[in-house]
Motif scaffolding. Structure first.
Motif, PDB file in Angstrom:
ATOM      1  N   GLN A 733       0.703  -1.174  -0.124  1.00 13.64           N
ATOM      2  CA  GLN A 733       0.103   0.305   0.063  1.00 13.64           C
ATOM      3  C   GLN A 733       1.003   1.412   0.392  1.00 13.64           C
ATOM      4  O   GLN A 733       0.385   3.042   0.029  1.00 13.64           O
ATOM      5  N   VAL A 734       2.374   1.324  -0.422  1.00 15.93           N
ATOM      6  CA  VAL A 734       3.106   2.142  -0.150  1.00 15.93           C
ATOM      7  C   VAL A 734       3.048   2.804  -1.732  1.00 15.93           C
ATOM      8  O   VAL A 734       3.562   2.331  -1.718  1.00 15.93           O
ATOM      9  N   THR A 735       3.416   4.196  -1.533  1.00 16.60           N
ATOM     10  CA  THR A 735       3.096   5.151  -2.993  1.00 16.60           C
ATOM     11  C   THR A 735       4.355   5.690  -2.919  1.00 16.60           C
ATOM     12  O   THR A 735       4.876   5.863  -3.977  1.00 16.60           O
ATOM     13  N   LEU A 736       4.181   6.120  -1.811  1.00 14.80           N
ATOM     14  CA  LEU A 736       6.044   7.268  -1.786  1.00 14.80           C
ATOM     15  C   LEU A 736       6.511   7.290  -0.855  1.00 14.80           C
ATOM     16  O   LEU A 736       6.389   6.737   0.556  1.00 14.80           O
ATOM     17  N   VAL A 737       7.689   7.376  -0.444  1.00 16.53           N
ATOM     18  CA  VAL A 737       9.121   6.906  -0.169  1.00 16.53           C
ATOM     19  C   VAL A 737       9.773   8.452  -0.023  1.00 16.53           C
ATOM     20  O   VAL A 737      10.142   8.490  -1.002  1.00 16.53           O
ATOM     21  N   ASN A 738       9.903   8.499   1.377  1.00 17.07           N
ATOM     22  CA  ASN A 738      10.740   9.592   1.504  1.00 17.07           C
ATOM     23  C   ASN A 738      11.945   8.862   2.436  1.00 17.07           C
ATOM     24  O   ASN A 738      12.028   8.376   3.406  1.00 17.07           O
ATOM     25  N   THR A 739      13.369   9.047   1.375  1.00 17.09           N
ATOM     26  CA  THR A 739      14.133   8.511   1.813  1.00 17.09           C
ATOM     27  C   THR A 739      15.843   9.394   2.010  1.00 17.09           C
ATOM     28  O   THR A 739      15.910  10.250   0.683  1.00 17.09           O
ATOM     29  N   VAL A 740      17.125   8.562   1.930  1.00 11.32           N
ATOM     30  CA  VAL A 740      18.379   9.244   1.306  1.00 11.32           C
ATOM     31  C   VAL A 740      18.461   8.915   0.544  1.00 11.32           C
ATOM     32  O   VAL A 740      18.355   7.512   0.683  1.00 11.32           O
ATOM     33  N   PRO A 741      19.919   8.789  -0.169  1.00 12.42           N
ATOM     34  CA  PRO A 741      20.309   8.135  -1.391  1.00 12.42           C
ATOM     35  C   PRO A 741      21.027   6.655  -0.326  1.00 12.42           C
ATOM     36  O   PRO A 741      20.702   5.652  -0.974  1.00 12.42           O
ATOM     37  N   SER A 742      22.308   6.879   0.398  1.00 15.53           N
ATOM     38  CA  SER A 742      22.563   5.493   0.822  1.00 15.53           C
ATOM     39  C   SER A 742      21.530   4.553   0.873  1.00 15.53           C
ATOM     40  O   SER A 742      22.482   3.660   0.853  1.00 15.53           O
ATOM     41  N   LEU A 743      21.515   5.312   2.185  1.00 11.01           N
ATOM     42  CA  LEU A 743      19.825   3.928   2.440  1.00 11.01           C
ATOM     43  C   LEU A 743      19.017   3.354   1.512  1.00 11.01           C
ATOM     44  O   LEU A 743      18.927   1.700   1.152  1.00 11.01           O
ATOM     45  N   LEU A 744      18.742   4.050   0.496  1.00 13.33           N
ATOM     46  CA  LEU A 744      17.829   3.741  -0.760  1.00 13.33           C
ATOM     47  C   LEU A 744      18.861   3.130  -1.874  1.00 13.33           C
ATOM     48  O   LEU A 744      18.515   1.969  -2.395  1.00 13.33           O
ATOM     49  N   ARG A 745      20.260   2.911  -1.578  1.00 11.91           N
ATOM     50  CA  ARG A 745      21.054   2.111  -2.146  1.00 11.91           C
ATOM     51  C   ARG A 745      20.927   0.966  -1.769  1.00 11.91           C
ATOM     52  O   ARG A 745      21.347  -0.053  -2.357  1.00 11.91           O
ATOM     53  N   GLN A 746      21.130   0.726  -0.200  1.00  6.76           N
ATOM     54  CA  GLN A 746      20.838  -0.700   0.651  1.00  6.76           C
ATOM     55  C   GLN A 746      19.506  -1.519  -0.043  1.00  6.76           C
ATOM     56  O   GLN A 746      19.306  -2.457  -0.318  1.00  6.76           O
ATOM     57  N   ILE A 747      18.411  -0.818   0.309  1.00  8.31           N
ATOM     58  CA  ILE A 747      16.852  -1.029  -0.362  1.00  8.31           C
ATOM     59  C   ILE A 747      17.306  -1.248  -1.237  1.00  8.31           C
ATOM     60  O   ILE A 747      16.380  -2.636  -1.767  1.00  8.31           O
ATOM     61  N   LEU A 748      17.412  -0.636  -2.100  1.00 11.38           N
ATOM     62  CA  LEU A 748      17.996  -1.521  -4.050  1.00 11.38           C
ATOM     63  C   LEU A 748      18.461  -2.419  -4.113  1.00 11.38           C
ATOM     64  O   LEU A 748      18.114  -3.615  -4.599  1.00 11.38           O
ATOM     65  N   ASP A 749      19.823  -2.459  -3.568  1.00 11.24           N
ATOM     66  CA  ASP A 749      20.799  -3.670  -3.199  1.00 11.24           C
ATOM     67  C   ASP A 749      20.156  -5.067  -2.895  1.00 11.24           C
ATOM     68  O   ASP A 749      20.001  -5.969  -3.223  1.00 11.24           O
ATOM     69  N   THR A 759       6.392   7.321  -5.950  1.00 12.90           N
ATOM     70  CA  THR A 759       6.983   8.502  -6.917  1.00 12.90           C
ATOM     71  C   THR A 759       7.647   8.045  -4.669  1.00 12.90           C
ATOM     72  O   THR A 759       8.278   7.399  -4.243  1.00 12.90           O
ATOM     73  N   VAL A 760       9.080   8.681  -5.324  1.00 13.16           N
ATOM     74  CA  VAL A 760      10.269   8.357  -4.551  1.00 13.16           C
ATOM     75  C   VAL A 760      11.038  10.182  -4.331  1.00 13.16           C
ATOM     76  O   VAL A 760      11.384  10.649  -5.524  1.00 13.16           O
ATOM     77  N   ASN A 761      11.108  10.132  -3.148  1.00 14.33           N
ATOM     78  CA  ASN A 761      11.747  11.525  -2.695  1.00 14.33           C
ATOM     79  C   ASN A 761      13.364  11.562  -2.230  1.00 14.33           C
ATOM     80  O   ASN A 761      12.973  10.429  -0.907  1.00 14.33           O
ATOM     81  N   LEU A 762      14.098  11.767  -2.430  1.00 10.02           N
ATOM     82  CA  LEU A 762      15.771  12.014  -1.901  1.00 10.02           C
ATOM     83  C   LEU A 762      16.276  13.386  -1.227  1.00 10.02           C
ATOM     84  O   LEU A 762      15.545  14.420  -2.717  1.00 10.02           O
ATOM     85  N   ALA A 763      16.576  13.125  -0.001  1.00  2.96           N
ATOM     86  CA  ALA A 763      17.024  14.559  -0.376  1.00  2.96           C
ATOM     87  C   ALA A 763      18.638  14.454   1.807  1.00  2.96           C
ATOM     88  O   ALA A 763      18.082  13.052   1.550  1.00  2.96           O
ATOM     89  N   GLY A 764      18.357  14.975   2.174  1.00  2.00           N
ATOM     90  CA  GLY A 764      19.712  14.883   2.837  1.00  2.00           C
ATOM     91  C   GLY A 764      21.035  14.305   2.776  1.00  2.00           C
ATOM     92  O   GLY A 764      22.093  14.623   3.653  1.00  2.00           O
ATOM     93  N   GLU A 765      21.329  13.801   1.593  1.00  2.35           N
ATOM     94  CA  GLU A 765      22.732  13.890   1.172  1.00  2.35           C
ATOM     95  C   GLU A 765      22.799  14.205  -0.090  1.00  2.35           C
ATOM     96  O   GLU A 765      21.685  14.095  -1.465  1.00  2.35           O
ATOM     97  N   PRO A 766      24.308  14.219  -0.318  1.00  4.20           N
ATOM     98  CA  PRO A 766      24.311  14.685  -1.791  1.00  4.20           C
ATOM     99  C   PRO A 766      23.685  13.173  -2.914  1.00  4.20           C
ATOM    100  O   PRO A 766      23.754  11.598  -2.811  1.00  4.20           O
TER     101      PRO A 766
END
Length: 936
Positions: A733-749, A759-766
């Motif tokens: 049921q999740v349609t939008l995720v907010n996270t930082v790039p480093s954590l999202l990379r772990q999720i994708l891996d 929708t993915v929102n990225l913030a907090g890091e380069p």
């Protein structure tokens, strides 16, 4: 043709003084009375000069390099005698030994000069007249391509280092192309060549003998003299001066570039024309005369101001050519005599321009007094760290003012003018190459296309001219106040990049929620594992909490701590505090007791909402801990009709503090409401239908995760953290995720994103471009955003869409985007002046999201929340700004790119951390005397 000395005799006294200063600066004044340079013995072979040795080595490293090809294309209009022209060219070759020199490697790997006694060249002719009819531009276009291709052909220095070609456009229209390797010529040589070409051509037409005086020496004689002269004490003295002058000089001038430095620097380049009209040129010459400096010194000083404003460095090192023609024997010589000086200037202290002019004058004079040291020996002595991403050692930027430009000339019916050909090679990252003429100052900016776009160089040329105009208007102004921007550019940077004002909404966070609850009471509002709350249930539960808090005395702006585990009751508690009129202070139960106790004391919290377990607050506290479950049982579900104002405090978020203690950011309802209205415009209903709430409530991102869906009809999906999402019962049921790039990379891996995330929102890091590419490859994703914003500006201040139409495959740097609606973002330098596109500065934010300030910290609030220093912005009502401490650069499309911090703050996993806070905490330990925190 009149000589240089004939022209000098026609000058006025002031023009003569100015000319002599310039000649001295360029090493072109002929010094008489010195011991002459003698021709070498007939049995002695010529040697390479220091400069020739370096160029030979450079060419061997990259045999295909054509950057050191010195070419000229001359358009000859009129009746051309090709035979006389060929005779003239051969006469020059016979006269100048350098043009008959080849450079052959020996067994020890070093080159030797081989001079060919007899060289006779034929002038190849190619007919372009058949490529089009008269008046058709296509023959010229094709000719330019042919000439450019010829100039790009590298030289094999084992063979003759020149080539000629003649192209016919019509019977009375030809183009002569002359190309030589820089190892045998310099710009002065080109002037000598042209003077002799005209003289020999006329002599051949008239049937006369050689019309010019014999040469006293050849280039090989000068090279031997140079090597014999530069040794012993004289060499030591020269080296001592330059070592002292360049000690501690910056290894690299960090100019803003459009692309990162390539791992291996290339010579790919282009040119952009510079034209300063006669009026400005005359005004600059007059200003130079009043200050008893040369035009070169004046232009160099302005150029260094330009580099200061672009780089932020006040220690500016620039290379510049000196003709090195200070003896009668060298005046008519073709050969590589030019030397490069390294001109280092101190621009610190924001001096008046006239003061800086004096500093630059001293730099130039000192360099000229020690100009005899070849650049090659200076590099060898300094032994700077070399890098494959740099084209030149000791400096990356060059500035030259040519003293006697090759202008349009003629001979009888035959007129000679320059035939423009696009240059595609460069030897420097950036070079301003100017020439003074009768109609003003002209020239070109040579630049590396690996680093710069043409539009960037065009802006740079405009900024240089703006600075020149400002200097003429008032040379006593401080260099920081010299106008870099034109009026239109300044207006665009302030207003045009912030054209996002819409009607400002009113109301409160809980008021927006109540309206949505009334519209769809049965709709799911919160999903907590397998448990859900409808809007009606959430509304009633939060009303119960609010009624009990009001009964206990909570009213407008009463700070109420919320220290609860991540479940549905947390959302109930936050809304309950807001409905009671209070301001919630989020506190993470996993925080150390000492930090929680500090927050309670600093915020003046009298009531703290807790879950089943009472948080440990350390020392005794006056704070009363209330169990939310008890409030839910005891409270009434009756809605509260309190009078609210948009300026009422909504919550206080504590962030890291440079003094060693965290500081509370006070956010008003109107700040949060503005952000929530932006969310409605930015995201579609489908994206907001299931927003993951996985961020600690102590971070302002949680404000978006909790309230953006609740005020727009969506659901809050509560999770322990993002890494636990794959096992969450409601993951689909999740349609939008907010996270930082480093954590999202772990999720994708690992487990990957749930299938319905759109929708993915990225913030907090380069954000690296490679991660954006991975997201773009996911077919389920509709929207990808890179977001930026400090707590002091209510969560999000800028947004950049990163779907393929907005972020193509060739993009290297990920922007943080444009300011969100009703937010203005201004980039200022250290002196609070707007910086141009491409130049870094500190980001200042203002608008609807701007916080009230720091709770109970008036001094710090005044330091960081400042009065807008720009009068035109104040007129727009933008009276207050927040200094972010973030270094950014504005792109040509108005969007922003994050570069880093201007202070000692850094981010780890998206968490803002003050090095000072860590240092202060470490120093409190009995075993630690001093502490330094450095982020890598």
């Amino acid at each position: 043709m009149s000589s240089l000395y004939d022209r000098l005799a026609k000058l006025t006294p002031e023009q003569r003084r100015q000319f002599e200063r310039r000649m001295a600066e360029q090493g072109m004044r002929t010094r008489r009375g010195l011991e002459p340079i003698s021709p070498r013995a007939s049995d002695r072979a010529p040697e390479l000069s220091f400069a020739q040795s370096r160029l030979w080595f450079v060419q061997q490293l990259d045999p295909d390099n054509a950057a050191y090809n010195a070419g000229s294309a001359l358009r000859l209009r009129g009746a051309l005698d090709i035979g006389a022209l060929t005779n003239a060219l051969n006469a020059i070759i016979r006269r100048h030994e350098a043009l008959r020199s080849c450079f052959v490697p020996t067994a020890n790997g070093r080159p030797e000069v081989c001079v060919q006694d007899r060289v006779e060249v034929a002038l190849p002719l190619e007919d372009f007249s058949r490529h089009g009819e008269a008046g058709d531009s296509r023959p010229e276009a094709g000719l330019r391509e042919a000439v450019a291709a010829l100039m790009r052909q590298p030289f094999d220095l084992r063979e003759l280092p020149f080539r000629f070609a003649l192209y016919r456009l019509s019977a009375r229209d030809h183009v002569l192309v002359l190309i030589a390797h820089h190892i045998v010529c310099d710009r002065w040589s080109v002037m000598v060549f042209m003077r002799e070409l005209l003289a020999h051509y006329q002599a051949s037409l008239d049937g006369l003998e050689c019309p010019v005086d014999p040469l006293p020496i050849q280039y090989g004689d000068w090279a031997i003299w140079q090597r014999e002269r530069l040794r012993g004490q004289r060499l030591d003295d020269l080296l001592g001066y330059w070592r002292e002058r360049l000690r501690g000089s910056p290894a690299y001038l960090e100019l803003p570039t459009d692309r990162a430095l390539p791992a291996l620097a290339s010579n790919r380049g282009a040119q952009y024309p510079v034209v300063l009209d006669r009026a400005l040129g005359d005004a600059l010459k007059a200003l130079a005369g009043r200050n008893r400096v040369t035009l070169f010194t004046l232009l160099l000083a302005v150029f260094k101001v330009l580099l200061l404003r672009y780089s932020g460095s006040d220690d500016i090192v620039v290379g510049s050519e000196v003709a090195n023609r200070d003896r009668t024997e060298t005046a008519g010589l073709i050969g590589l005599l030019v030397n490069t000086l390294v001109l280092r200037s101190d621009l610190s202290g924001d001096p008046e321009f006239q003061t800086l002019l004096g500093r630059v004058h001293d730099t130039v004079v000192g360099a000229l007094e020690h100009q005899e040291l070849p650049f090659e020996q200076l590099v060898e002595a300094m032994n700077p760290a070399r890098s494959l991403d740099q084209l030149t050692p000791l400096f990356q930027v060059k500035f030259d003012l040519q003293q006697v430009p090759v202008s349009s000339q003629g001979l009888g019916d035959l007129s000679i003018e320059r035939f423009p050909v696009e240059e595609q090679q460069t030897k420097y990252q950036l070079r301003f190459n100017l020439q003074e003429g009768d109609d003003g100052i002209r020239g070109q900016i040579e630049y590396s296309t690996d680093l710069f776009d043409a539009a960037t160089i065009e802006r740079m040329a405009g900024h240089f001219q703006n600075l020149l105009t400002a200097v003429v208007a008032d040379p006593t102004i401080s260099i920081a106040k010299l106008s870099l921007l034109g009026a239109g550019e300044r207006q665009w940077l302030i207003e045009g990049c912030n054209d996002n004002v819409i009607a400002r909404p009113d109301g409160s966070i809980h008021g927006l929620f109540a309206r949505q609850a009334a519209l769809a009471p049965a709709q799911t509002a919160v999903i907590d594992g397998s448990r859900t709350l409808t809007y009606r249930q959430l509304d009633e539960a939060s009303n119960r909490v609010a009624s009990r808090l009001r009964a206990l005395g909570v009213g407008p702006e009463t700070p109420v701590g919320v220290c609860m585990p991540r479940d549905h009751r947390l959302v109930v508690a936050l809304l309950g505090v807001l409905k009671a009129g209070g301001a919630y202070v989020p506190m993470d139960p996993d925080y150390p007791a000492r930090r929680l106790a500090y927050m309670v004391a600093d915020a003046g919290i009298e009531f703290l909402l807790a879950g089943a377990e009472t948080p440990e607050l350390g020392s005794p506290s006056r704070c009363r801990v209330l169990a939310v479950d008890s409030l839910l049982r005891e409270g009434e579900a009756v809605p509260w009709r309190a009078t609210m104002t948009p300026s009422q405090l909504a919550y206080v978020i504590y962030t890291s503090g440079s003094t060693g203690e965290p500081k509370g950011v006070a956010i008003e309802h109107r700040n949060a409401v503005a952000m929530l209205h932006w969310a409605k415009h930015q995201y579609d209903d489908a994206s907001l239908s299931g927003v993951l709430a996985a961020t600690s409530v102590c971070f302002d991102l949680s404000v978006f995760e909790v309230f953006a869906p609740l005020v727009h009809g969506g659901a809050v999906v509560i999770a322990e953290n993002l890494l636990a999402l794959h096992r969450h019962p409601a993951r689909d049921q999740v349609t939008l995720v907010n996270t930082v790039p480093s954590l999202l990379r772990q999720i994708l891996d690992g487990s990957g994103l749930p299938p319905n995330v759109r929708t993915v929102n990225l913030a907090g890091e380069p954000l690296p471009a490679s991660l954006v590419r991975r997201l773009q490859a996911l077919p389920q994703l509709r929207f990808i955003y890179n977001l930026y914003g400090p707590s002091e500006d209510t969560t999000y201040s800028t947004a950049a869409p990163l779907d393929r139409p907005h972020f193509g495959d060739g993009a290297e740097r990920v922007p943080i985007g444009l300011p969100v609606e009703n937010t203005h973002a201004i980039v200022l330098d250290a002196h609070h002046e707007p910086v141009p596109v491409g130049v870094s500065g500190e980001l200042y934010l203002g608008g609807a999201g701007l916080a009230r300030g720091y709770l109970h910290r008036e001094t710090l609030t005044a330091e960081r929340f400042v009065t807008n220093p720009l009068p035109e912005a104040v007129e727009l009502g933008w009276t207050r700004l927040y200094r972010t401490g973030d270094r950014v650069v504005r792109r040509a499309d108005g969007s922003l790119e994050f570069l880093g911090r201007v202070d000692h703050q850094f981010k780890l996993r998206g968490l803002r951390i003050e090095a000072g806070e860590i240092e202060a905490t470490l120093r409190k330990h009995a075993a630690i005397r001093e502490a330094l925190v450095v982020a890598h």
